[in-house]
Design a protein around this motif. Structure first.
Motif, PDB file in Angstrom:
ATOM      1  N   LYS A 130       0.819  -1.211   0.000  1.00 23.11           N
ATOM      2  CA  LYS A 130       0.000   0.000   0.000  1.00 23.11           C
ATOM      3  C   LYS A 130       0.858   1.270   0.000  1.00 23.11           C
ATOM      4  O   LYS A 130       0.434   2.298  -0.525  1.00 23.11           O
ATOM      5  CB  LYS A 130      -0.974   0.003   1.186  1.00 23.11           C
ATOM      6  CG  LYS A 130      -1.998  -1.121   1.163  1.00 23.11           C
ATOM      7  CD  LYS A 130      -2.892  -1.087  -0.046  1.00 23.11           C
ATOM      8  CE  LYS A 130      -4.111  -0.277   0.229  1.00 23.11           C
ATOM      9  NZ  LYS A 130      -5.058  -0.238  -0.897  1.00 23.11           N
ATOM     10  N   GLU A 176      -5.662  -7.473  10.196  1.00 19.75           N
ATOM     11  CA  GLU A 176      -6.605  -6.474   9.666  1.00 19.75           C
ATOM     12  C   GLU A 176      -6.024  -5.063   9.809  1.00 19.75           C
ATOM     13  O   GLU A 176      -6.006  -4.289   8.851  1.00 19.75           O
ATOM     14  CB  GLU A 176      -7.927  -6.594  10.427  1.00 19.75           C
ATOM     15  CG  GLU A 176      -9.040  -5.771   9.882  1.00 19.75           C
ATOM     16  CD  GLU A 176     -10.353  -6.040  10.611  1.00 19.75           C
ATOM     17  OE1 GLU A 176     -11.370  -5.516  10.136  1.00 19.75           O
ATOM     18  OE2 GLU A 176     -10.376  -6.751  11.637  1.00 19.75           O
ATOM     19  N   GLU A 180      -5.147  -1.279  10.194  1.00 18.11           N
ATOM     20  CA  GLU A 180      -5.845  -0.107   9.662  1.00 18.11           C
ATOM     21  C   GLU A 180      -5.998  -0.168   8.151  1.00 18.11           C
ATOM     22  O   GLU A 180      -6.605   0.722   7.563  1.00 18.11           O
ATOM     23  CB  GLU A 180      -5.088   1.158  10.049  1.00 18.11           C
ATOM     24  CG  GLU A 180      -5.034   1.396  11.542  1.00 18.11           C
ATOM     25  CD  GLU A 180      -4.211   2.620  11.899  1.00 18.11           C
ATOM     26  OE1 GLU A 180      -3.745   3.329  10.994  1.00 18.11           O
ATOM     27  OE2 GLU A 180      -4.039   2.857  13.104  1.00 18.11           O
ATOM     28  N   LEU A 181      -5.460  -1.222   7.516  1.00 18.02           N
ATOM     29  CA  LEU A 181      -5.426  -1.280   6.057  1.00 18.02           C
ATOM     30  C   LEU A 181      -6.420  -2.262   5.447  1.00 18.02           C
ATOM     31  O   LEU A 181      -6.746  -2.162   4.271  1.00 18.02           O
ATOM     32  CB  LEU A 181      -4.012  -1.646   5.578  1.00 18.02           C
ATOM     33  CG  LEU A 181      -2.908  -0.685   5.997  1.00 18.02           C
ATOM     34  CD1 LEU A 181      -1.552  -1.252   5.614  1.00 18.02           C
ATOM     35  CD2 LEU A 181      -3.127   0.680   5.375  1.00 18.02           C
ATOM     36  N   MET A 182      -6.872  -3.227   6.250  1.00 19.34           N
ATOM     37  CA  MET A 182      -7.740  -4.282   5.735  1.00 19.34           C
ATOM     38  C   MET A 182      -9.037  -4.319   6.542  1.00 19.34           C
ATOM     39  O   MET A 182      -9.094  -3.831   7.663  1.00 19.34           O
ATOM     40  CB  MET A 182      -7.046  -5.646   5.856  1.00 19.34           C
ATOM     41  CG  MET A 182      -5.676  -5.752   5.225  1.00 19.34           C
ATOM     42  SD  MET A 182      -5.704  -6.002   3.462  1.00 19.34           S
ATOM     43  CE  MET A 182      -6.214  -7.698   3.338  1.00 19.34           C
ATOM     44  N   THR A 183     -10.055  -4.926   5.937  1.00 20.89           N
ATOM     45  CA  THR A 183     -11.330  -5.160   6.608  1.00 20.89           C
ATOM     46  C   THR A 183     -11.661  -6.633   6.490  1.00 20.89           C
ATOM     47  O   THR A 183     -11.610  -7.203   5.398  1.00 20.89           O
ATOM     48  CB  THR A 183     -12.456  -4.320   5.970  1.00 20.89           C
ATOM     49  OG1 THR A 183     -12.149  -2.934   6.153  1.00 20.89           O
ATOM     50  CG2 THR A 183     -13.805  -4.623   6.602  1.00 20.89           C
ATOM     51  N   LYS A 188     -19.151  -8.389   8.182  1.00 20.15           N
ATOM     52  CA  LYS A 188     -20.270  -7.779   7.448  1.00 20.15           C
ATOM     53  C   LYS A 188     -21.438  -8.751   7.298  1.00 20.15           C
ATOM     54  O   LYS A 188     -22.512  -8.373   6.848  1.00 20.15           O
ATOM     55  CB  LYS A 188     -19.816  -7.308   6.053  1.00 20.15           C
ATOM     56  CG  LYS A 188     -18.631  -6.355   6.065  1.00 20.15           C
ATOM     57  CD  LYS A 188     -19.014  -5.011   6.601  1.00 20.15           C
ATOM     58  CE  LYS A 188     -17.835  -4.041   6.495  1.00 20.15           C
ATOM     59  NZ  LYS A 188     -18.096  -2.788   7.148  1.00 20.15           N
ATOM     60  N   SER A 204      -8.507  -5.127   1.215  1.00 20.28           N
ATOM     61  CA  SER A 204      -7.995  -3.795   1.512  1.00 20.28           C
ATOM     62  C   SER A 204      -9.184  -2.840   1.590  1.00 20.28           C
ATOM     63  O   SER A 204     -10.211  -3.030   0.927  1.00 20.28           O
ATOM     64  CB  SER A 204      -6.974  -3.358   0.463  1.00 20.28           C
ATOM     65  OG  SER A 204      -7.458  -3.522  -0.846  1.00 20.28           O
ATOM     66  N   ASN A 205      -9.064  -1.844   2.428  1.00 22.53           N
ATOM     67  CA  ASN A 205     -10.195  -0.944   2.708  1.00 22.53           C
ATOM     68  C   ASN A 205     -10.774  -0.293   1.463  1.00 22.53           C
ATOM     69  O   ASN A 205     -11.969  -0.002   1.425  1.00 22.53           O
ATOM     70  CB  ASN A 205      -9.778   0.115   3.724  1.00 22.53           C
ATOM     71  CG  ASN A 205      -9.545  -0.483   5.097  1.00 22.53           C
ATOM     72  OD1 ASN A 205     -10.095  -1.525   5.441  1.00 22.53           O
ATOM     73  ND2 ASN A 205      -8.714   0.166   5.882  1.00 22.53           N
ATOM     74  N   ASN A 206      -9.967  -0.092   0.424  1.00 24.49           N
ATOM     75  CA  ASN A 206     -10.482   0.506  -0.794  1.00 24.49           C
ATOM     76  C   ASN A 206     -11.457  -0.402  -1.537  1.00 24.49           C
ATOM     77  O   ASN A 206     -12.169   0.051  -2.421  1.00 24.49           O
ATOM     78  CB  ASN A 206      -9.334   0.925  -1.736  1.00 24.49           C
ATOM     79  CG  ASN A 206      -8.445  -0.235  -2.132  1.00 24.49           C
ATOM     80  OD1 ASN A 206      -7.901  -0.934  -1.277  1.00 24.49           O
ATOM     81  ND2 ASN A 206      -8.271  -0.437  -3.420  1.00 24.49           N
ATOM     82  N   VAL A 256     -13.806  -2.450   0.177  1.00 28.27           N
ATOM     83  CA  VAL A 256     -14.948  -2.803   1.039  1.00 28.27           C
ATOM     84  C   VAL A 256     -16.288  -2.433   0.409  1.00 28.27           C
ATOM     85  O   VAL A 256     -17.225  -3.233   0.384  1.00 28.27           O
ATOM     86  CB  VAL A 256     -14.808  -2.156   2.432  1.00 28.27           C
ATOM     87  CG1 VAL A 256     -16.059  -2.389   3.265  1.00 28.27           C
ATOM     88  CG2 VAL A 256     -13.586  -2.714   3.145  1.00 28.27           C
TER      89      VAL A 256
END
Length: 119
Positions: free
Chosen positions: A13, A40, A42-45, A50, A74-76, A78
């Motif tokens: 990233k 996980e 701060e970069l992954m979810t 969910k 990766s958070n982008n 989600v």
């Protein structure tokens, strides 16, 4: 090991903030464990979170529903990712024809939608 994987994702990233990263498998650990939380970061979810609570299990152990299988994105990704757990194994016995003791976890990621957002 979770820290090593997280650092690997962090390196990716840092080189490309728009990089799409997916980490998937039988982690043999719960979504609230320290290792999964480190992975996980701060970069992954962890998409398993969910899933609605009553359906959030991939394995049964002594009558207890548990999550051991995870898909982290990766958070982008989600907002472009849908998740489903296909309950085709855990609820059944070997005699009932199940293929595994774990249920498959499936995600659908719309990469085209992610690309359009950047334009």
């Amino acid at each position: 090991m979770a820290k090593i994987v997280y650092d690997f994702v962090k390196d990716i990233k840092s080189e490309n903030p728009d990089a799409n990263v997916v980490s998937v498998g039988d982690f043999n650990d719960f979504q609230f464990s320290d290792a999964l939380k480190i992975h996980e970061g701060e970069l992954m979810t962890n998409m398993i979170n969910k899933v609605e609570a009553p359906d959030r299990y991939t394995y049964l152990f002594q009558g207890n529903s548990q999550v051991l299988d995870h898909i982290l994105v990766s958070n982008n990704l989600v907002g472009n990712t849908e998740i489903d757990i296909l309950h085709i194994n855990a609820d059944f016995t070997d005699m009932a024809g199940r293929a595994s003791d774990h249920d498959p976890v499936m995600v659908q990621i719309d990469f085209k939608k992610a690309s359009r957002r950047k334009s």
